[in-house]
Design a protein around this motif. Structure first.
Motif, mmCIF file in Angstrom:
data_model
loop_
_atom_site.group_PDB
_atom_site.id
_atom_site.type_symbol
_atom_site.label_atom_id
_atom_site.label_comp_id
_atom_site.label_asym_id
_atom_site.label_seq_id
_atom_site.Cartn_x
_atom_site.Cartn_y
_atom_site.Cartn_z
ATOM 1 N N ARG A 1 34.713 -27.713 4.195
ATOM 2 C CA ARG A 1 33.769 -27.720 3.077
ATOM 3 C C ARG A 1 34.069 -26.650 2.034
ATOM 4 O O ARG A 1 33.178 -26.172 1.335
ATOM 5 N N GLY A 2 35.335 -26.277 1.931
ATOM 6 C CA GLY A 2 35.743 -25.315 0.907
ATOM 7 C C GLY A 2 35.698 -23.872 1.360
ATOM 8 O O GLY A 2 36.158 -22.987 0.645
ATOM 9 N N PHE A 3 35.146 -23.619 2.528
ATOM 10 C CA PHE A 3 35.065 -22.249 3.042
ATOM 11 C C PHE A 3 36.334 -21.912 3.831
ATOM 12 O O PHE A 3 36.894 -22.767 4.520
ATOM 13 N N VAL A 4 36.755 -20.661 3.738
ATOM 14 C CA VAL A 4 37.958 -20.202 4.432
ATOM 15 C C VAL A 4 37.540 -19.340 5.618
ATOM 16 O O VAL A 4 36.919 -18.286 5.424
ATOM 17 N N PRO A 5 37.850 -19.742 6.845
ATOM 18 C CA PRO A 5 37.539 -18.895 7.998
ATOM 19 C C PRO A 5 38.314 -17.572 7.909
ATOM 20 O O PRO A 5 39.495 -17.571 7.581
ATOM 21 N N SER B 1 33.123 -16.580 7.226
ATOM 22 C CA SER B 1 33.909 -17.367 6.280
ATOM 23 C C SER B 1 33.890 -16.719 4.899
ATOM 24 O O SER B 1 33.140 -15.763 4.653
ATOM 25 N N LEU B 2 34.712 -17.256 3.990
ATOM 26 C CA LEU B 2 34.830 -16.737 2.633
ATOM 27 C C LEU B 2 34.775 -17.875 1.630
ATOM 28 O O LEU B 2 35.161 -19.008 1.933
ATOM 29 N N TRP B 3 34.288 -17.567 0.432
ATOM 30 C CA TRP B 3 34.381 -18.475 -0.711
ATOM 31 C C TRP B 3 35.380 -17.850 -1.672
ATOM 32 O O TRP B 3 35.202 -16.708 -2.093
ATOM 33 N N VAL B 4 36.455 -18.563 -1.981
ATOM 34 C CA VAL B 4 37.538 -17.988 -2.776
ATOM 35 C C VAL B 4 37.792 -18.832 -4.015
ATOM 36 O O VAL B 4 37.587 -20.054 -4.015
ATOM 37 N N MET B 5 38.267 -18.154 -5.072
ATOM 38 C CA MET B 5 38.570 -18.843 -6.315
ATOM 39 C C MET B 5 39.793 -18.204 -6.957
ATOM 40 O O MET B 5 40.095 -17.032 -6.726
ATOM 41 N N GLY B 6 40.494 -18.988 -7.770
ATOM 42 C CA GLY B 6 41.624 -18.462 -8.514
ATOM 43 C C GLY B 6 41.156 -17.808 -9.802
ATOM 44 O O GLY B 6 40.129 -18.186 -10.366
ATOM 45 N N ASP B 7 41.905 -16.836 -10.286
ATOM 46 C CA ASP B 7 41.548 -16.175 -11.544
ATOM 47 C C ASP B 7 41.741 -17.105 -12.731
ATOM 48 O O ASP B 7 41.039 -16.995 -13.733
ATOM 49 N N ASN B 8 42.703 -18.018 -12.643
ATOM 50 C CA ASN B 8 42.923 -19.016 -13.687
ATOM 51 C C ASN B 8 42.002 -20.197 -13.378
ATOM 52 O O ASN B 8 42.409 -21.211 -12.816
ATOM 53 N N ARG B 9 40.737 -20.046 -13.768
ATOM 54 C CA ARG B 9 39.671 -20.900 -13.262
ATOM 55 C C ARG B 9 39.827 -22.396 -13.523
ATOM 56 O O ARG B 9 39.331 -23.216 -12.754
ATOM 57 N N TYR B 10 40.495 -22.758 -14.571
ATOM 58 C CA TYR B 10 40.625 -24.180 -14.889
ATOM 59 C C TYR B 10 41.956 -24.762 -14.390
ATOM 60 O O TYR B 10 42.261 -25.920 -14.648
ATOM 61 N N GLY C 1 32.758 -14.726 -2.473
ATOM 62 C CA GLY C 1 31.609 -14.613 -1.583
ATOM 63 C C GLY C 1 32.030 -14.416 -0.143
ATOM 64 O O GLY C 1 33.030 -14.985 0.302
ATOM 65 N N VAL C 2 31.261 -13.601 0.583
ATOM 66 C CA VAL C 2 31.500 -13.399 2.017
ATOM 67 C C VAL C 2 30.327 -13.998 2.787
ATOM 68 O O VAL C 2 29.377 -14.535 2.203
ATOM 69 N N SER D 1 38.101 -23.110 -3.528
ATOM 70 C CA SER D 1 36.956 -23.541 -2.720
ATOM 71 C C SER D 1 36.148 -24.637 -3.401
ATOM 72 O O SER D 1 35.649 -25.561 -2.737
ATOM 73 N N ARG D 2 36.012 -24.559 -4.720
ATOM 74 C CA ARG D 2 35.201 -25.553 -5.450
ATOM 75 C C ARG D 2 35.701 -26.971 -5.231
ATOM 76 O O ARG D 2 34.901 -27.907 -5.117
ATOM 77 N N TYR D 3 37.025 -27.121 -5.198
ATOM 78 C CA TYR D 3 37.621 -28.454 -5.178
ATOM 79 C C TYR D 3 38.027 -28.903 -3.778
ATOM 80 O O TYR D 3 38.715 -29.916 -3.632
ATOM 81 N N ASN D 4 37.608 -28.156 -2.784
ATOM 82 C CA ASN D 4 37.915 -28.535 -1.405
ATOM 83 C C ASN D 4 36.657 -28.711 -0.561
ATOM 84 O O ASN D 4 36.714 -28.672 0.672
ATOM 85 N N GLN D 5 35.547 -28.949 -1.218
ATOM 86 C CA GLN D 5 34.288 -29.133 -0.497
ATOM 87 C C GLN D 5 34.230 -30.447 0.264
ATOM 88 O O GLN D 5 33.367 -30.636 1.128
ATOM 89 N N ASP D 6 35.162 -31.361 -0.042
ATOM 90 C CA ASP D 6 35.223 -32.621 0.697
ATOM 91 C C ASP D 6 36.150 -32.530 1.907
ATOM 92 O O ASP D 6 36.289 -33.495 2.662
ATOM 93 N N GLN D 7 36.784 -31.358 2.109
ATOM 94 C CA GLN D 7 37.649 -31.148 3.265
ATOM 95 C C GLN D 7 36.805 -30.742 4.478
ATOM 96 O O GLN D 7 35.630 -30.389 4.337
ATOM 97 N N PRO D 8 37.389 -30.794 5.683
ATOM 98 C CA PRO D 8 36.610 -30.461 6.886
ATOM 99 C C PRO D 8 35.916 -29.104 6.830
ATOM 100 O O PRO D 8 34.817 -28.944 7.344
#
Length: 239
Positions: A198-202, A175-184, A126-127, A189-196
């Protein structure tokens, strides 16, 4: 000319030829190093893949070339594989020694892949302005309500969902929403929403877009977004 003079002249010519060859070789090497440094600084940079999070698009120890004109001059697109600096808390410390000596020099001028533990490689889903969610009734990712067909992702045997966890986020502008191809097996981004962040990459943290897998040679391939995966997403965003 005497025989002695001829012999001396021949030796001088050979010596001059050797010196000339070495001089030309040194000039060529210096030019190659300079060009490599300029490419690394402004255009292209090499990285290696340290984890399984992007399998099977990228395997452990693969080398990739990254276009550093993205996003400075060329915008980031959904589906791009990007390299970015760790926004904070994404990476676990690795037990590898930092490069030293000649290896460090080769990395600094771009003749060797960057092995530092401060960069992350993921795929852009996502952009800015996109609403990214998972999962729909068929277990698919959606962007702006449009379900995605993602041929590049890896899931455990028997698992149908594109993500082990549910989420529904709107990506901030810039910002960007990024994910790995090896989803599991991807701390993205999914697992860093508790970081400052919130999982988005500037976008400012993006080093560039990976455009070729250049090593090992038997896996050489151009990298990009599969056609059709994000069809209709822009139109849905405008509505």
């Amino acid at each position: 000319m005497s025989e002695a003079e001829a012999t001396a002249s021949s030796r001088h010519t050979r010596r001059g030829g050797v010196i000339g060859f070495l001089r030309d070789l040194l000039v060529i090497i210096l030019i190659a190093v300079l060009l490599s440094f300029l490419l690394r600084t402004f255009f292209v940079r090499s990285f290696f893949i340290p984890s399984e999070s992007m399998q099977h698009t990228l395997e452990i120890d693969d080398r990739i070339l990254v276009n550093q004109l993205v996003p400075e001059l060329v915008p980031v697109h959904r589906g791009d594989i990007v390299v970015f600096k760790d926004p904070g808390g994404w990476l676990l410390p690795r037990g590898t020694e930092p490069p030293r000596g000649f290896a460090k020099f080769l990395q600094s001028i771009g003749l060797a892949a960057d092995t530092s533990n401060e960069y992350v490689v993921k795929r852009v889903i996502g952009v800015g302005g996109d609403r990214v969610a998972c999962c729909d009734a068929q277990g698919r990712m959606t962007v702006n309500g449009v379900p995605l067909t993602e041929p590049y992702i890896v899931k455990p045997e028997g698992e149908e969902r594109a993500s082990a966890i549910d989420f529904d986020v709107t990506v901030p502008e810039g910002s960007l929403w990024v994910m790995g191809d090896n989803r599991y097996q991807s701390k993205d981004s999914r697992y860093n929403q508790d970081q400052p962040g919130r999982g988005f990459v500037p976008e400012d943290e993006v080093v560039g877009r990976a455009f070729v897998l250049n090593w090992p040679l038997d896996r050489f391939t151009w990298l990009g977004s599969p056609k059709g995966t994000f069809t209709g997403v822009d139109a849905a965003k405008e509505n």
